[in-house]
Write a protein that holds these residues in place. Structure first.
Motif, short mmCIF file in Angstrom:
data_model
loop_
_atom_site.label_atom_id
_atom_site.label_comp_id
_atom_site.label_asym_id
_atom_site.label_seq_id
_atom_site.Cartn_x
_atom_site.Cartn_y
_atom_site.Cartn_z
N LYS A 82 27.30 73.97 93.73
CA LYS A 82 27.77 73.08 92.67
C LYS A 82 29.29 73.12 92.65
O LYS A 82 29.90 74.19 92.76
CB LYS A 82 27.20 73.55 91.33
CG LYS A 82 27.46 72.64 90.18
CD LYS A 82 26.74 73.12 88.93
CE LYS A 82 25.96 71.97 88.33
NZ LYS A 82 25.41 72.22 87.01
N PRO A 139 33.24 69.03 81.24
CA PRO A 139 32.27 69.46 82.26
C PRO A 139 32.80 70.46 83.28
O PRO A 139 32.50 70.35 84.45
CB PRO A 139 31.94 68.13 82.94
CG PRO A 139 33.22 67.35 82.87
CD PRO A 139 33.95 67.80 81.65
N ILE A 157 31.89 63.45 77.96
CA ILE A 157 31.95 64.45 79.04
C ILE A 157 31.62 63.84 80.40
O ILE A 157 31.40 64.54 81.37
CB ILE A 157 31.04 65.65 78.73
CG1 ILE A 157 29.59 65.20 78.56
CG2 ILE A 157 31.53 66.37 77.48
CD1 ILE A 157 28.62 66.35 78.36
N ALA A 158 31.61 62.51 80.46
CA ALA A 158 31.31 61.81 81.71
C ALA A 158 32.52 61.82 82.65
O ALA A 158 33.65 62.01 82.22
CB ALA A 158 30.87 60.38 81.41
N PRO A 159 32.28 61.58 83.97
CA PRO A 159 33.38 61.64 84.94
C PRO A 159 34.40 60.54 84.73
O PRO A 159 34.04 59.41 84.40
CB PRO A 159 32.68 61.41 86.29
CG PRO A 159 31.22 61.48 86.04
CD PRO A 159 31.00 61.24 84.59
N GLY A 191 34.11 64.97 86.51
CA GLY A 191 32.80 65.52 86.18
C GLY A 191 31.80 65.43 87.32
O GLY A 191 30.96 66.32 87.48
N ASN A 192 31.88 64.39 88.14
CA ASN A 192 30.95 64.28 89.27
C ASN A 192 31.13 65.41 90.27
O ASN A 192 30.16 66.03 90.71
CB ASN A 192 31.17 62.95 90.01
CG ASN A 192 30.21 61.86 89.55
OD1 ASN A 192 29.35 62.09 88.70
ND2 ASN A 192 30.35 60.69 90.12
N GLN A 209 29.86 68.73 88.81
CA GLN A 209 28.42 68.89 88.57
C GLN A 209 27.57 68.71 89.82
O GLN A 209 26.40 69.09 89.84
CB GLN A 209 27.95 67.87 87.51
CG GLN A 209 28.60 68.06 86.14
CD GLN A 209 28.26 69.39 85.51
OE1 GLN A 209 27.15 69.89 85.64
NE2 GLN A 209 29.23 70.00 84.83
N MET A 210 28.13 68.10 90.85
CA MET A 210 27.37 67.76 92.05
C MET A 210 27.10 69.00 92.91
O MET A 210 27.92 69.91 92.94
CB MET A 210 28.22 66.77 92.84
CG MET A 210 27.58 66.14 94.00
SD MET A 210 28.55 64.68 94.49
CE MET A 210 30.11 65.39 94.84
N MET A 211 25.95 69.02 93.58
CA MET A 211 25.70 70.07 94.58
C MET A 211 25.72 69.44 95.97
O MET A 211 25.09 68.39 96.19
CB MET A 211 24.33 70.73 94.36
CG MET A 211 24.27 71.62 93.13
SD MET A 211 22.61 72.31 92.89
CE MET A 211 22.78 73.89 93.73
N GLU A 212 26.42 70.10 96.89
CA GLU A 212 26.45 69.66 98.29
C GLU A 212 26.48 70.89 99.18
O GLU A 212 26.96 71.95 98.75
CB GLU A 212 27.70 68.81 98.57
CG GLU A 212 27.66 67.43 97.98
CD GLU A 212 28.88 66.59 98.37
OE1 GLU A 212 28.68 65.43 98.71
OE2 GLU A 212 30.02 67.10 98.33
#
Lengths: 186, 374
Positions: B7, B31, B114-116, B170-171, B174-177
């Protein structure tokens, strides 16, 4: 070649973990992958969704308007995302929690009672794995064996005692989807 | 090292730890909270300093003091918290001590959501704190890039004795890669000549941002500008996609940049000759690269998750020589590739005027989109 999978339901249904296990399996298969949750002031019983994109090249947008496949684990998710599935795509619906049939002719619909199947296997929390099994039977972006290996390799140690049950749930979901007759569109 | 599914927030925290982070000072805010949470577990376990301050104002001043010891230190926050840090930030700039700050940007202004978002561009890139100073600003578009840029941030901060921001959203947080973390670097054993670590047996050193005599302050400002000139000459970073034969070029950074990549690929599949320039350093801005493109392109499309803050920097370079269009979403809304594709298609069909204001044209096009959603 890019495959987008959106998984949506109530918080507590294992929506985020179902996406993560797809992401782990894709990573272990050497594919490019992104997992992104809807995040917000959310809580158990609220809505939750995540998008998993699996690709052979650098992934651009982690979110798409029209995913290749949708798993809708409750009625609000079905209402919201059924119209968004890409034509020719796959829709897996938790038939245990919806009171209607499919509305689209141009996609592959699987209405599967994942709650009942999971309960029959002895643990309602397996419902997400039943749905993932059904998805992969219709959308061969990863094999069940790859998912099983990902569970072996990435399931936290304290959850390893549920390993066999998870594998069984995947298989039951896949079997159901393969045997399901075409469902009647409303 | 093997790739792990990570994350963004946790990847950035662990990357900082492996880059030899000695002290972290912060205050939780979504975030980016997972970042602080990871630090709270890992830093004490490694015998390093983790401190949850009573506010962002306290955190930035703790960071300031710790940076004066020459140690590798950082803080992280999200937009409203970063706003609170601006006074301390200016003091850090005026004292010429290196710090790393991660801003996981969220929707605003105000408490917002709390959005990107990329709404902090102007505050981070063009100041925010008082006085003349220029931080280095790095904008990752993936988890791997976030890791790499956090490590780079510490090296650049120390090389130039400057503030380095990693501006994510935020993206990215919060994102998993799948991504590969760097090996653990040892904590540094030698500290710079200016560091204040106890003066036993040597001349006293003073670190301060106070220059009561304006003559001295002007000399300091001049030195800051000389360093900034070096940074501009040496540290511009960017990525190019499909630029070889492109007659239209999309310019976007971070999450907006990678969303634009999807749109550019889709447009290419339709035979439209479009490319993407993704600035990685927002400061220094890749102005020379845009200048080079002006010679051979028909137009630019700037894509952001704000109301066109980087757009102004692009316009400053282009100076009306080729048409520039803008597409942005605001307040925590994230564009889908389809929206950017429609803009690229429109630019390939229509003649875009050289004059007029691209922001005004965009507002007219956006109005029905916003209306339709409600």
């Amino acid at each position: 070649m890019q495959t987008e999978i959106l998984i949506a339901g109530f918080g507590g249904q294992g929506v985020l973990f179902a996406g993560q296990i797809l992401a782990y399996a894709a990573m272990d298969a050497g594919r490019e992958v992104t997992w992104i949750p809807s995040y917000g002031p959310e809580m158990r019983g609220g809505t939750a969704n995540c998008t998993v994109i699996i690709s052979d090249e650098e992934i651009g947008s982690p979110l798409v308007l029209n995913p290749t496949a949708v798993i809708a684990l409750n009625l609000p998710s079905l209402e919201k995302y059924e119209p968004m599935v890409k034509p020719g795509g796959v829709l897996i619906v938790n038939a245990s929690l919806v009171n209607r049939g499919p509305r689209r002719l141009d996609i592959d619909n699987v209405f599967i009672p994942v709650n009942e199947i999971a309960e029959r296997l002895g643990n309602r929390r397996l419902l997400n794995m039943v749905a993932v099994g059904a998805l992969l039977a219709k959308l061969p972006v990863l094999t069940l064996d790859q998912i099983k290996q990902a569970l072996e390799d990435h399931l936290p140690e304290r959850h390893k005692k549920f390993m066999q049950a998870n594998l069984l749930a995947l298989q039951e979901g896949a079997d159901f989807a393969l045997q399901a007759q075409g469902v009647k569109v409303e | 090292m093997a790739k792990e599914l990570l994350k963004g927030n946790i990847a950035m925290a662990e990357a900082a730890i492996r880059a030899g982070l000695e002290g972290y000072f912060g205050y939780p805010i979504t975030p980016q909270t997972e970042l602080l949470e990871w630090m709270s577990e890992r830093m004490p376990a490694l015998g390093r300093a983790f401190l949850q301050a009573e506010s962002e104002v306290a955190a930035i001043n703790m960071l300031y003091g710790a940076a004066c010891t020459g140690a590798r230190v950082m803080t992280s926050s999200s937009s409203p918290g970063i706003s609170l840090m601006m006074e301390g930030l200016s003091y850090i700039a005026g004292t010429e001590v290196p710090v790393v700050i991660i801003d996981v940007v969220r929707g605003g202004p105000g408490l917002g959501n709390i959005a990107p978002s990329q709404g902090d561009y102007n505050q981070i890139v063009h100041g925010g704190g008082h006085g003349d100073y220029h931080p280095i600003v790095l904008a990752p578009a993936s988890v791997q890039e976030a890791i790499d840029l956090v490590v780079l941030a510490f090296d650049l901060a120390e090389k130039y004795r400057t503030i380095v921001f990693v501006m994510a959203d935020g993206n990215i947080g919060q994102m998993m890669e799948p991504a590969e973390l760097p090996p653990m670097r040892p904590i540094k054993s030698e500290y710079p000549h200016w560091a204040v670590r106890g003066a036993m047996g040597r001349e006293r050193r003073i670190l301060s941002s106070i220059y009561i005599d304006p003559k001295d302050e002007e000399v300091t400002n001049y030195r800051l500008m000389q360093v900034w000139n070096q940074i501009q000459a040496n540290e511009v970073r960017y990525r190019e996609y499909f630029l070889e034969d492109a007659d239209t070029v999309v310019i976007g950074f971070g999450t907006a940049g990678r969303i634009a990549l999807s749109a550019v690929r889709a447009a290419r599949a339709e035979g439209i000759k479009v490319g993407l320039l993704r600035p990685i350093t927002l400061s220094p801005f890749p102005a020379p690269q845009i200048e080079n493109l002006i010679q051979r392109v028909k137009g630019f499309l700037v894509v952001e998750m704000n109301a066109g803050q980087m757009l102004d920097d692009v316009l400053k370079v282009v100076k009306g020589r080729v048409p520039v269009e803008f597409y942005g979403r605001m307040g925590g809304m994230v564009p889908f590739p389809d929206e950017i594709l429609a803009e690229i298609q429109r630019m390939s069909r229509e003649d875009i005027p050289l004059d007029g204001d691209p922001r005004q044209r965009w507002m007219k096009r956006l109005a029905p989109v916003i209306h339709w959603q409600n």
